[in-house]
Design a protein around this motif. Structure first.
Motif, PDB file in Angstrom:
ATOM      1  N   ALA A  78       0.880  -1.220  -0.084  1.00  0.00           N
ATOM      2  CA  ALA A  78       0.019   0.083   0.071  1.00  0.00           C
ATOM      3  C   ALA A  78       0.824   1.306   0.039  1.00  0.00           C
ATOM      4  N   ILE A  79       1.981   1.311   0.763  1.00  0.00           N
ATOM      5  CA  ILE A  79       2.745   2.339   1.010  1.00  0.00           C
ATOM      6  C   ILE A  79       3.530   2.483  -0.505  1.00  0.00           C
ATOM      7  N   ARG A  80       4.092   1.593  -1.281  1.00  0.00           N
ATOM      8  CA  ARG A  80       4.658   1.536  -2.506  1.00  0.00           C
ATOM      9  C   ARG A  80       3.556   2.108  -3.545  1.00  0.00           C
ATOM     10  N   MET A  81       2.453   1.387  -3.481  1.00  0.00           N
ATOM     11  CA  MET A  81       1.201   2.131  -4.470  1.00  0.00           C
ATOM     12  C   MET A  81       0.948   3.389  -4.362  1.00  0.00           C
ATOM     13  N   PHE A  82       0.944   3.969  -2.942  1.00  0.00           N
ATOM     14  CA  PHE A  82       0.885   5.570  -2.868  1.00  0.00           C
ATOM     15  C   PHE A  82       1.918   6.330  -3.470  1.00  0.00           C
ATOM     16  N   LEU A  83       3.257   5.703  -3.134  1.00  0.00           N
ATOM     17  CA  LEU A  83       4.310   6.682  -3.412  1.00  0.00           C
ATOM     18  C   LEU A  83       4.590   6.704  -5.012  1.00  0.00           C
ATOM     19  N   VAL A  84       4.190   5.565  -5.832  1.00  0.00           N
ATOM     20  CA  VAL A  84       4.148   5.261  -7.130  1.00  0.00           C
ATOM     21  C   VAL A  84       3.217   6.324  -7.747  1.00  0.00           C
ATOM     22  N   LEU A  85       2.007   6.251  -7.265  1.00  0.00           N
ATOM     23  CA  LEU A  85       1.083   7.174  -7.639  1.00  0.00           C
ATOM     24  C   LEU A  85       1.360   8.609  -7.530  1.00  0.00           C
ATOM     25  N   SER A  86       1.773   8.851  -6.500  1.00  0.00           N
ATOM     26  CA  SER A  86       2.198  10.205  -6.043  1.00  0.00           C
ATOM     27  C   SER A  86       3.337  10.617  -6.953  1.00  0.00           C
ATOM     28  N   SER A  87       4.343   9.995  -7.372  1.00  0.00           N
ATOM     29  CA  SER A  87       5.313  10.331  -8.467  1.00  0.00           C
ATOM     30  C   SER A  87       4.738  10.604  -9.739  1.00  0.00           C
ATOM     31  N   PHE A  88       3.989   9.616 -10.180  1.00  0.00           N
ATOM     32  CA  PHE A  88       3.235   9.528 -11.509  1.00  0.00           C
ATOM     33  C   PHE A  88       2.762  10.982 -11.708  1.00  0.00           C
ATOM     34  N   HIS A  89       1.991  11.424 -10.713  1.00  0.00           N
ATOM     35  CA  HIS A  89       1.258  12.619 -10.760  1.00  0.00           C
ATOM     36  C   HIS A  89       1.962  13.936 -10.344  1.00  0.00           C
ATOM     37  N   ASN A  90       3.205  13.759  -9.985  1.00  0.00           N
ATOM     38  CA  ASN A  90       4.102  14.893  -9.530  1.00  0.00           C
ATOM     39  C   ASN A  90       3.665  15.451  -8.364  1.00  0.00           C
ATOM     40  N   PHE A  91       3.024  14.519  -7.391  1.00  0.00           N
ATOM     41  CA  PHE A  91       2.518  15.132  -6.179  1.00  0.00           C
ATOM     42  C   PHE A  91       3.746  15.228  -5.338  1.00  0.00           C
ATOM     43  N   LYS A  92       3.860  16.249  -4.606  1.00  0.00           N
ATOM     44  CA  LYS A  92       4.897  16.534  -3.140  1.00  0.00           C
ATOM     45  C   LYS A  92       4.335  15.647  -1.835  1.00  0.00           C
ATOM     46  N   VAL A  93       5.149  14.724  -1.546  1.00  0.00           N
ATOM     47  CA  VAL A  93       4.321  13.847  -0.665  1.00  0.00           C
ATOM     48  C   VAL A  93       5.147  14.578   1.008  1.00  0.00           C
ATOM     49  N   TYR A  94       4.311  15.325   1.701  1.00  0.00           N
ATOM     50  CA  TYR A  94       4.897  15.814   2.780  1.00  0.00           C
ATOM     51  C   TYR A  94       4.561  14.772   4.290  1.00  0.00           C
ATOM     52  N   LYS A  95       3.387  14.085   4.128  1.00  0.00           N
ATOM     53  CA  LYS A  95       3.162  13.129   5.211  1.00  0.00           C
ATOM     54  C   LYS A  95       2.115  12.206   4.700  1.00  0.00           C
ATOM     55  N   MET A  96       2.093  10.924   5.344  1.00  0.00           N
ATOM     56  CA  MET A  96       1.073   9.919   4.900  1.00  0.00           C
ATOM     57  C   MET A  96       0.282   9.441   5.985  1.00  0.00           C
ATOM     58  N   ASP A  97      -1.040   9.487   6.065  1.00  0.00           N
ATOM     59  CA  ASP A  97      -1.706   9.087   7.027  1.00  0.00           C
ATOM     60  C   ASP A  97      -2.351   7.636   6.696  1.00  0.00           C
ATOM     61  N   VAL A  98      -2.064   6.604   7.247  1.00  0.00           N
ATOM     62  CA  VAL A  98      -2.863   5.170   7.043  1.00  0.00           C
ATOM     63  C   VAL A  98      -4.013   5.025   7.782  1.00  0.00           C
ATOM     64  N   LYS A  99      -5.137   4.794   7.087  1.00  0.00           N
ATOM     65  CA  LYS A  99      -6.406   4.469   7.379  1.00  0.00           C
ATOM     66  C   LYS A  99      -6.624   3.568   8.500  1.00  0.00           C
ATOM     67  N   SER A 100      -6.031   2.386   8.058  1.00  0.00           N
ATOM     68  CA  SER A 100      -6.359   1.066   8.831  1.00  0.00           C
ATOM     69  C   SER A 100      -4.732   0.403   9.031  1.00  0.00           C
ATOM     70  N   THR A 101      -4.340   0.157  10.034  1.00  0.00           N
ATOM     71  CA  THR A 101      -3.121  -0.677  10.174  1.00  0.00           C
ATOM     72  C   THR A 101      -3.373  -2.006  10.607  1.00  0.00           C
ATOM     73  N   PHE A 102      -2.518  -2.969  10.399  1.00  0.00           N
ATOM     74  CA  PHE A 102      -2.881  -4.327  10.808  1.00  0.00           C
ATOM     75  C   PHE A 102      -1.717  -4.900  11.893  1.00  0.00           C
ATOM     76  N   LEU A 103      -2.043  -5.834  12.555  1.00  0.00           N
ATOM     77  CA  LEU A 103      -1.077  -6.134  13.566  1.00  0.00           C
ATOM     78  C   LEU A 103      -0.121  -7.142  12.885  1.00  0.00           C
ATOM     79  N   MET A 104       1.072  -6.899  13.020  1.00  0.00           N
ATOM     80  CA  MET A 104       1.972  -7.682  12.412  1.00  0.00           C
ATOM     81  C   MET A 104       2.763  -8.213  13.329  1.00  0.00           C
ATOM     82  N   ASP A 105       3.256  -9.637  13.445  1.00  0.00           N
ATOM     83  CA  ASP A 105       4.099 -10.240  14.292  1.00  0.00           C
ATOM     84  C   ASP A 105       5.529  -9.536  14.304  1.00  0.00           C
ATOM     85  N   THR A 106       6.140  -9.152  15.294  1.00  0.00           N
ATOM     86  CA  THR A 106       7.353  -8.418  15.451  1.00  0.00           C
ATOM     87  C   THR A 106       8.559  -9.448  16.228  1.00  0.00           C
TER      88      THR A 106
END
Length: 106
Positions: A78-106
């Motif tokens: 999801a992060i990669r997709m966001f950055l690719v689309l931002s780059s494709f549309h020449n958007f400047k990314v200052y901050k990213m807010d994730v709507k939902s996170t999932f529990l990942m084993d650490t």
């Protein structure tokens, strides 16, 4: 704020995050807490209210209440997709807010 709470609970239910079970009498019960936050624009004006439901993990005892630890994390895809689309549309990314996170084993 009730709308944001409903939205958060809908995401939890949609992603099958937890299962409601009868209360065990021999175990600690981990409470929850709502955290409310306002997102501001560059002028300091409120643009969005946010509500997140958190578990009070500090009440847990290792080997009694849990064996493994987990950390909320966004899917890397999801992060990669966001950055690719931002780059494709020449958007400047200052901050990213994730709507939902999932529990990942650490």
């Amino acid at each position: 704020m009730l709308g944001q709470c409903d939205e958060e609970l809908d995401q939890i239910e949609k992603n099958d995050i937890w299962e409601l079970v009868p209360r065990p009498h021999d175990k600690n019960i981990i409470g929850t807490k709502w955290i409310f936050k306002n997102n501001l624009n560059e002028n300091g004006e409120v643009i969005r209210n946010k509500a997140r439901l958190f578990c009070k993990g500090h009440a847990q005892q290792e080997s009694i209440d849990f064996e493994e630890t987990f950390a909320p994390a966004a899917r890397l895809e999801a992060i990669r997709m966001f950055l690719v689309l931002s780059s494709f549309h020449n958007f400047k990314v200052y901050k990213m807010d994730v709507k939902s996170t999932f529990l990942m084993d650490t």
